[in-house]
Design a protein around this motif. Structure first.
Motif, PDB file in Angstrom:
ATOM      1  N   PHE A 113      -1.125   2.261   8.807  1.00 40.49           N
ATOM      2  CA  PHE A 113      -1.470   3.343   9.725  1.00 40.49           C
ATOM      3  C   PHE A 113      -2.974   3.583   9.798  1.00 40.49           C
ATOM      4  O   PHE A 113      -3.526   3.836  10.878  1.00 40.49           O
ATOM      5  N   CYS A 114      -3.650   3.500   8.663  1.00 38.68           N
ATOM      6  CA  CYS A 114      -5.093   3.827   8.633  1.00 38.68           C
ATOM      7  C   CYS A 114      -5.979   2.701   9.154  1.00 38.68           C
ATOM      8  O   CYS A 114      -7.210   2.860   9.204  1.00 38.68           O
TER       9      CYS A 114
ATOM     10  N   ARG B 200      -2.764  -5.026   1.728  1.00 44.23           N
ATOM     11  CA  ARG B 200      -4.153  -4.920   2.185  1.00 44.23           C
ATOM     12  C   ARG B 200      -5.046  -5.937   1.497  1.00 44.23           C
ATOM     13  O   ARG B 200      -6.143  -6.220   1.991  1.00 44.23           O
TER      14      ARG B 200
ATOM     15  N   ASN C 255      -6.100   8.592   7.073  1.00 43.37           N
ATOM     16  CA  ASN C 255      -4.649   8.448   6.911  1.00 43.37           C
ATOM     17  C   ASN C 255      -3.875   9.557   7.608  1.00 43.37           C
ATOM     18  O   ASN C 255      -2.655   9.587   7.544  1.00 43.37           O
TER      19      ASN C 255
ATOM     20  N   LEU D  65      -1.192   4.094  -1.140  1.00 47.82           N
ATOM     21  CA  LEU D  65      -2.326   4.944  -1.545  1.00 47.82           C
ATOM     22  C   LEU D  65      -2.146   6.377  -1.058  1.00 47.82           C
ATOM     23  O   LEU D  65      -2.675   7.299  -1.647  1.00 47.82           O
ATOM     24  N   CYS D  66      -1.421   6.523   0.053  1.00 45.85           N
ATOM     25  CA  CYS D  66      -1.161   7.869   0.552  1.00 45.85           C
ATOM     26  C   CYS D  66       0.336   7.975   0.849  1.00 45.85           C
ATOM     27  O   CYS D  66       1.048   6.974   0.843  1.00 45.85           O
TER      28      CYS D  66
ATOM     29  N   CYS E  43       0.793  -1.237   0.000  1.00 41.13           N
ATOM     30  CA  CYS E  43       0.000   0.000   0.000  1.00 41.13           C
ATOM     31  C   CYS E  43       0.830   1.294   0.000  1.00 41.13           C
ATOM     32  O   CYS E  43       1.652   1.543   0.869  1.00 41.13           O
TER      33      CYS E  43
ATOM     34  N   ILE F  26       2.226  -2.386   3.194  1.00 41.21           N
ATOM     35  CA  ILE F  26       1.647  -3.667   3.614  1.00 41.21           C
ATOM     36  C   ILE F  26       0.644  -4.141   2.554  1.00 41.21           C
ATOM     37  O   ILE F  26       0.210  -3.358   1.713  1.00 41.21           O
TER      38      ILE F  26
ATOM     39  N   CYS G 176       2.826   2.732   3.642  1.00 42.62           N
ATOM     40  CA  CYS G 176       3.034   1.683   4.649  1.00 42.62           C
ATOM     41  C   CYS G 176       3.624   0.403   4.042  1.00 42.62           C
ATOM     42  O   CYS G 176       4.315  -0.354   4.734  1.00 42.62           O
TER      43      CYS G 176
ATOM     44  N   HIS H 221      -7.892   6.714   1.926  1.00 47.91           N
ATOM     45  CA  HIS H 221      -7.404   5.362   2.225  1.00 47.91           C
ATOM     46  C   HIS H 221      -8.305   4.270   1.649  1.00 47.91           C
ATOM     47  O   HIS H 221      -7.982   3.093   1.759  1.00 47.91           O
TER      48      HIS H 221
ATOM     49  N   ARG I 252       2.052   8.043   3.339  1.00 48.86           N
ATOM     50  CA  ARG I 252       2.640   7.245   4.430  1.00 48.86           C
ATOM     51  C   ARG I 252       3.321   5.994   3.882  1.00 48.86           C
ATOM     52  O   ARG I 252       4.225   5.453   4.519  1.00 48.86           O
TER      53      ARG I 252
HETATM   54  S1  SF4 Z   1      -2.010   4.949   5.799  1.00 45.36           S
HETATM   55 FE1  SF4 Z   1      -3.393   3.464   4.885  1.00 45.36          FE
HETATM   56  S2  SF4 Z   1      -3.724   4.267   2.803  1.00 45.36           S
HETATM   57 FE2  SF4 Z   1      -1.890   5.277   3.583  1.00 45.36          FE
HETATM   58  S3  SF4 Z   1      -0.222   3.974   2.827  1.00 45.36           S
HETATM   59 FE3  SF4 Z   1      -0.750   3.299   4.937  1.00 45.36          FE
HETATM   60  S4  SF4 Z   1      -2.161   1.586   4.651  1.00 45.36           S
HETATM   61 FE4  SF4 Z   1      -2.076   2.744   2.714  1.00 45.36          FE
END
Ligand code: SF4
Length: 302
Positions: A46-47, A39, A83, A30-31, A28, A37, A35, A130, A33
């Protein structure tokens, strides 16, 4: 007929982009951050959101900007989790605690259509960042079944420009709330060191896609950028720099809603600088800067 043609174009765009959007969930990013991982197999970053969408509420909302409300209200859909993670969040039970119900994309499409049927002027996606792939998939279904009202992307400004690029032709109105222009504030209040950099690039991308806010003959927004900024207590420079950026790097014609409703929520009471509402002087100063920078749209001109 025009709406049908526009809907078909959106569906074609979604058909092309949805696989790429879904693939982003595998590692991920998508934002900003990022992360990393997966999904798609239920991992969470984080979200705290796996590959599912959670909705806190949906209804015609008459408290949004006049240009979004029209006669039937703005069709807001509040997504659970976020997020950002601001420590002063007014909706912390939804954004931090994830209050809401899990929903399939088919059901989400139904919700969108029901809001339109109730006369809402638009579909207002609140905190969508997110869960973008699920939203876009639901939009595809809703468009197929007759959704024609504009789609509003109502976010906290911490976006990935590369993901936003995949929303070109899908989102009609971008409404980022630009919260921080000072890194020390975004670090302390949201645990993010690159908020300002990412927000600036994201707003530039939004503006590139949709331009300034366009309203129809009834005064209701149909396309464009609408910027929000919540004035925080004890940090006037934060506000000044946001307004300067909008005026000088985006456009003085940008519709901007400078908001005065800050009140200490969630963990803000424990931070002395955040533990009060803003003063009339702080708000007046913000409006004065907006005028000084030539920002003339958004109800703060007087
Ligand atoms: S905060 Fe959520 S949407 Fe943003 S990168 Fe991490 S897992 Fe993805």
């Amino acid at each position: 007929m025009e709406g049908t043609c526009a809907s078909r174009q959106k569906r074609d765009v979604i058909k092309q982009r949805l696989p790429e959007l879904k693939e982003i969930l595998r590692c991920c990013r998508l934002c900003p951050r990022e992360c990393g991982i997966n999904r798609l197999i239920g991992e969470t970053g984080f979200c705290a959101t796996p590959n599912a969408v959670r909705i806190a509420s949906w209804h015609p909302h008459f408290g949004e900007e006049d240009v979004l409300v029209g006669t039937g209200g703005s069709g807001t859909i509040f997504f659970a989790h976020c997020n950002l993670g601001c420590i002063f969040c007014q909706n912390y039970s939804i954004s931090h605690n994830g209050l809401g119900m899990e929903m399939t994309v088919d059901k989400l499409a139904e919700v969108m259509l029901s809001l339109q049927k109730n006369g809402c002027s638009n579909i207002n996606l609140v905190t969508p960042t997110h869960v973008v792939p699920a939203i876009v998939e639901a939009l595809s279904i809703a468009l197929e079944q007759g959704l024609t009202v504009p789609v509003v992307y109502n976010c906290g400004g911490y976006e990935s420009p590369s993901v936003l690029a995949l929303l070109e032709g899908v989102v009609d109105i971008y409404m980022p709330d630009i919260k921080f222009s000072k890194d020390f504030l975004s670090i302390e209040y949201a645990g993010i060191s690159d908020y300002w950099e990412q927000a600036k690039r994201s707003v530039e991308e939004m503006y590139r896609q949709v331009g300034g806010l366009v309203v129809n003959s009834d005064g209701v927004a149909v396309k464009g950028l609408l910027v929000r900024h919540l004035v925080l207590p004890n940090c006037p420079e934060n506000t000044r720099q946001v307004l300067q950026f909008i005026a000088q790097e985006i456009s003085t014609n940008t519709y901007i809603n400078i908001m005065d409703q800050y009140r200490p929520c969630y963990r803000a009471h424990s931070i002395p600088l955040l533990a009060r509402q803003i003063t009339p002087e702080e708000f007046a100063q913000a409006l004065s800067w907006a005028r000084e920078y030539g920002l003339t749209r958004g109800g703060h001109e007087q």
